[in-house]
Design an enzyme around this catalytic site. Structure first.
Site, short mmCIF file in Angstrom:
data_model
loop_
_atom_site.label_atom_id
_atom_site.label_comp_id
_atom_site.label_asym_id
_atom_site.label_seq_id
_atom_site.Cartn_x
_atom_site.Cartn_y
_atom_site.Cartn_z
N GLU A 246 53.97 51.75 61.62
CA GLU A 246 53.31 52.94 62.21
C GLU A 246 53.58 54.15 61.35
O GLU A 246 52.74 55.00 61.15
CB GLU A 246 53.84 53.17 63.63
CG GLU A 246 53.17 54.32 64.39
CD GLU A 246 53.80 55.68 64.15
OE1 GLU A 246 54.89 55.74 63.54
OE2 GLU A 246 53.20 56.69 64.53
N ILE B 149 63.82 50.43 86.39
CA ILE B 149 64.24 49.87 85.10
C ILE B 149 65.64 50.40 84.82
O ILE B 149 65.82 51.60 84.63
CB ILE B 149 63.27 50.29 83.98
CG1 ILE B 149 61.85 49.81 84.30
CG2 ILE B 149 63.74 49.75 82.64
CD1 ILE B 149 61.69 48.32 84.43
N HIS C 286 55.73 51.32 68.55
CA HIS C 286 55.99 50.89 67.18
C HIS C 286 57.49 50.65 67.03
O HIS C 286 58.31 51.39 67.58
CB HIS C 286 55.45 51.89 66.16
CG HIS C 286 56.24 53.15 65.94
ND1 HIS C 286 57.30 53.24 65.06
CD2 HIS C 286 56.11 54.38 66.50
CE1 HIS C 286 57.78 54.48 65.06
NE2 HIS C 286 57.07 55.19 65.93
N1 DTR Z 1 53.86 60.12 64.80
C1 DTR Z 1 55.04 59.78 65.57
C2 DTR Z 1 55.70 60.96 66.23
C3 DTR Z 1 54.75 61.81 66.93
C4 DTR Z 1 54.39 63.04 66.56
N2 DTR Z 1 53.50 63.55 67.48
C5 DTR Z 1 53.30 62.63 68.45
C6 DTR Z 1 52.51 62.65 69.59
C7 DTR Z 1 52.47 61.50 70.38
C8 DTR Z 1 53.22 60.37 70.01
C9 DTR Z 1 54.02 60.36 68.86
C10 DTR Z 1 54.06 61.51 68.11
C11 DTR Z 1 56.04 59.12 64.68
O1 DTR Z 1 56.58 59.80 63.81
O2 DTR Z 1 56.27 57.93 64.88
ZN ZN Z 2 58.12 58.66 63.25
ZN ZN Z 3 57.19 57.15 66.30
CA CA Z 4 65.52 53.61 85.88
#
Ligand code: DTR
Ligand code: ZN
Ligand code: ZN
Ligand code: CA
Length: 449
Positions: free
Chosen positions: A181, A54, A135
Site C-alpha cells: 500500500e 473485541i 494494508h
Molecule cells: N496513506 C496512509 C495514511 C493515510 C493518510 N491519510 C489517510 C486517510 C485515510 C486512511 C489512511 C490515510 C498510509 O500512509 O498508509
Molecule cells: Zn503509511
Molecule cells: Zn497506512
Molecule cells: Ca473492545
C-alpha cells in the site's frame, strides 16, 4: 395508435424520473443495509445481531507479534523485505487455525514480490460479499505498528471473533490484508483488477482500516458511502464519541481501489501527520498543536505508539460494521432513481438499428454494478432482435443477441455492471431487427440506479 392487441397505448410521454427512495446510498442499493423505510417497503425486518466486544488485549497481542517480526527482520515489515512475508505468515496461521479459507495472491512491484492475503469465512450468500481489509506493509523506516499494524490486527481479531462466535451472516464475509500500500495501493489495486466484472459486482461493501490507534487520536469516519458512514457514526454517537468526516483520505488508502471500481466503501481513521486543532483536542482530548501520529512513517512507530482507547473503540466499531453489513436481509436491493422513456420507436423489419434515448441527470459518480435495464419491446418474432445498452460514452453492453426464439415481445429486466460508466448523460437502447417478415416497436424502457 393501435397495438396488435388492439389496446390504445398512452400517447408517448416525455422522459420522466420517478425517485423511488432517492437518496439511499450505495450500500443500501447493494441490499446490504435496510433502513426503516426500506424495511417497511420490503415487509421484512432486518435481523439484529449484535457484534461481540473485541478484546483490545487480543489486538495488542497481535501487534506485539508484528513488533517482534519487525525487530527480527531489520526493523521493518516493508514490501519486498522478509518482515512483510513473516507478517503474512503470522496472520495466515491464525486464520487457518480458526477455519477460514485462505489464499495468498502474489504480485510484483518495484522488482520485488508482493503478497495479498485473502480469507473467506465459509457460508453466506457469495453473490453479496462484505469485505473488511487493511494494508499489512510498513514503510522501510520502521515497524509500522500504527501504520498499519493497528488496522491489520483489528481486522484479524474481528475475523477470529467471527469464528469464535460461529457467526453465520446472510452475506459472505471476506477479510483481506494488502501488500505494498505504501508504494501506491499496489496490492489492493492488483486484487480488484484481477477480479472478473461479475466478481466485482458481488462485493457490496469494502471496509478499510488504516491507522486506527494513533497516539494523539482523532475519530474520523470515511464519508464515501452515506449508509456505511452512518453505521459507524451511529456506533460512536451511541457511546458519546463525536466523529468527523475523514477529509484527507480520498485516494490515500486501499478503499480507493474499490471505490474506483464502483464498490461502496467505508472505514475508520485516527489520523496521521496532520496536527490536532484546539477544537479537536477539546472534544477528543489529547494534545492540540501536535500531530495525530507524530511517528507517522518513522522508526518510532512501535508498540508504544498506540493509544489503547482508540484501538479498542475502533476495533469494536469495526466488528459492529462487519456484523451489521454482514447480517443484511435477503430482500432485493431497494431501488434508487428510475428514468424512463415511453416514446414508441418503430423497428424497421430486417432493417437498420434504431435507438431510444434516456437522459440521466442529478446523480453523482458512476453507475452501479447492478444497473437495472427494464425493456418493453413488442414484436412478433423476438428471435429477430438484437438489443444493446449504449452508455453515455458510447460503450455498448449486449443485452440480447438474435436467436430462433419465435415468441412474441421482449418484456424483461436486464442487470448490467455499469460501474465503470458515468451515471449522468444520455443512455440509449439500441434495437435491430435482423430478419424480415416480422416487425415491432420499442414500447418503453427504463433505467433504475
Ligand atoms: N496513506 C496512509 C495514511 C493515510 C493518510 N491519510 C489517510 C486517510 C485515510 C486512511 C489512511 C490515510 C498510509 O500512509 O498508509
Ligand atoms: Zn503509511
Ligand atoms: Zn497506512
Ligand atoms: Ca473492545
Amino acid at each position: 395508435m393501435l397495438t396488435r392487441a388492439g389496446r390504445r397505448l398512452p400517447r408517448s410521454a416525455p422522459l420522466r424520473r420517478t425517485a423511488l427512495g432517492a437518496g439511499l446510498a450505495g450500500a443500501l442499493a447493494a441490499g446490504l443495509l435496510t433502513s426503516s423505510a426500506t424495511t417497511a417497503a420490503a415487509g421484512t425486518t432486518a435481523p439484529t445481531v449484535a457484534a461481540p466486544d473485541i478484546p483490545v488485549a487480543n489486538v495488542k497481542a497481535h501487534l506485539s507479534q508484528l513488533q517482534s517480526i519487525a525487530t527480527s527482520n531489520g526493523g521493518n515489515r516493508a514490501h519486498g523485505r522478509p518482515g512483510y512475508r513473516a507478517s503474512i505468515d503470522y496472520i495466515k496461521g491464525k486464520l487457518d487455525a480458526a477455519g477460514f479459507t485462505t489464499s495468498i495472491q502474489q504480485f510484483t512491484s518495484g522488482g520485488a514480490t508482493g503478497y495479498n492475503l485473502i480469507a473467506d469465512w465459509p457460508g453466506g450468500d457469495t453473490g453479496r460479499v462484505v469485505m473488511a481489509g487493511a494494508h499489512l506493509d510498513s514503510v522501510s523506516s520502521g515497524p509500522g505498528i500504527n501504520d498499519n499494524g493497528s488496522g491489520s490486527a483489528a481486522v484479524l481479531e474481528t475475523a477470529l471473533a467471527v469464528a469464535r462466535e460461529g457467526y453465520r451472516p446472510d452475506r459472505h464475509l471476506r477479510f483481506a490484508w494488502w501488500g505494498a500500500e505504501e508504494l501506491g495501493l499496489v496490492g489492493s489495486r492488483h486484487y480488484v483488477g484481477s477480479l472478473s466484472a461479475t466478481d466485482r459486482s458481488r462485493i457490496g461493501a469494502y471496509l478499510n482500516f488504516d491507522m486506527i490507534g494513533s497516539p494523539n487520536p482523532g475519530y474520523f469516519v470515511y464519508d464515501d458511502d452515506p449508509a456505511i458512514e452512518k453505521v459507524f457514526k451511529d456506533w460512536f454517537a451511541a457511546r458519546g464519541v463525536p466523529t468527523e468526516i475523514e477529509t484527507e483520505g480520498d485516494g490515500r488508502s486501499d478503499h480507493a481501489s474499490f471505490k474506483n471500481a464502483g464498490i461502496p466503501v467505508g472505514g475508520l481513521f485516527t489520523g496521521a501527520g496532520r496536527t490536532k486543532t484546539a477544537a479537536q483536542a477539546q472534544k477528543w482530548g489529547g494534545t492540540a498543536g501536535r500531530a495525530f501520529d507524530p511517528c507517522y512513517h518513522s522508526s518510532c512507530d512501535t508498540l508504544s505508539n498506540i493509544n489503547d482507547t482508540a484501538l479498542d473503540r475502533n476495533s469494536d466499531a469495526l466488528a459492529h460494521g462487519v456484523w451489521t453489513l454482514g447480517s443484511g436481509t435477503t430482500t432485493p436491493p431497494p431501488t434508487g432513481d428510475t428514468f424512463e422513456n415511453t416514446t414508441d420507436v418503430s423497428i424497421p423489419d430486417g432493417g437498420s438499428a434504431v435507438e431510444s434515448p434516456i437522459s440521466v441527470t442529478g446523480r453523482s459518480g458512476n453507475a452501479p454494478s447492478a444497473l437495472q435495464v427494464g425493456v418493453d419491446i413488442r414484436h412478433t418474432y423476438r428471435g429477430d432482435l438484437v438489443i444493446d445498452l449504449i452508455a453515455p460514452d458510447g460503450s455498448a453492453y449486449r443485452l440480447k443477441g438474435s436467436n430462433n426464439d419465435s415468441g412474441d415481445d421482449v418484456i424483461t429486466t436486464y442487470t448490467v455492471n455499469a460501474s465503470t460508466e458515468t451515471a449522468n448523460g444520455t443512455w440509449k437502447l439500441r434495437v435491430r431487427d435482423l430478419y424480415r417478415s416480422d416487425s415491432g416497436y420499442i414500447n418503453s424502457w427504463k433505467l433504475t440506479f
